[in-house]
Design a protein around this motif. Structure first.
Motif, PDB file in Angstrom:
ATOM      1  N   TYR A  64       0.814  -1.200   0.000  1.00  0.00           N
ATOM      2  CA  TYR A  64       0.000   0.000   0.000  1.00  0.00           C
ATOM      3  C   TYR A  64       0.856   1.263   0.000  1.00  0.00           C
ATOM      4  N   LYS A  65       1.978   1.249   0.725  1.00  0.00           N
ATOM      5  CA  LYS A  65       2.874   2.398   0.721  1.00  0.00           C
ATOM      6  C   LYS A  65       3.454   2.621  -0.674  1.00  0.00           C
ATOM      7  N   TYR A  68       0.862   4.296  -3.214  1.00  0.00           N
ATOM      8  CA  TYR A  68       0.472   5.699  -3.056  1.00  0.00           C
ATOM      9  C   TYR A  68       1.405   6.502  -3.847  1.00  0.00           C
TER      10      TYR A  68
END
Length: 68
Positions: A64-65, A68
């Motif tokens: 998820y990091k 982004y």
């Protein structure tokens, strides 16, 4: 000889057509029972299981990091 082959082919084709028609009828009947009128083809059922989409792990956090 040709008459024997022709009659065999006729019988085989008619039998396979009947089996295919019966199979299609059974398939349609079984899908009709599993769907409701408002479900738009989605199978509706009862389940006691909780749906878990993912478990929060270090790999998911890194994914998820990075997204982004």
């Amino acid at each position: 000889m040709k008459d024997n082959r022709r009659s065999f082919i006729k019988k085989t084709l008619s039998a396979s057509a009947l089996v295919a028609a019966a199979g299609a009828t059974v398939a349609m009947a079984s899908t009709k029972n599993n769907t409701s009128d408002g479900s738009h083809g989605v199978v509706v059922g009862k389940s006691n299981k909780k749906e878990i989409l993912y478990k929060e792990t270090a790999e998911w956090k890194a994914f998820y990091k990075a997204s982004y």
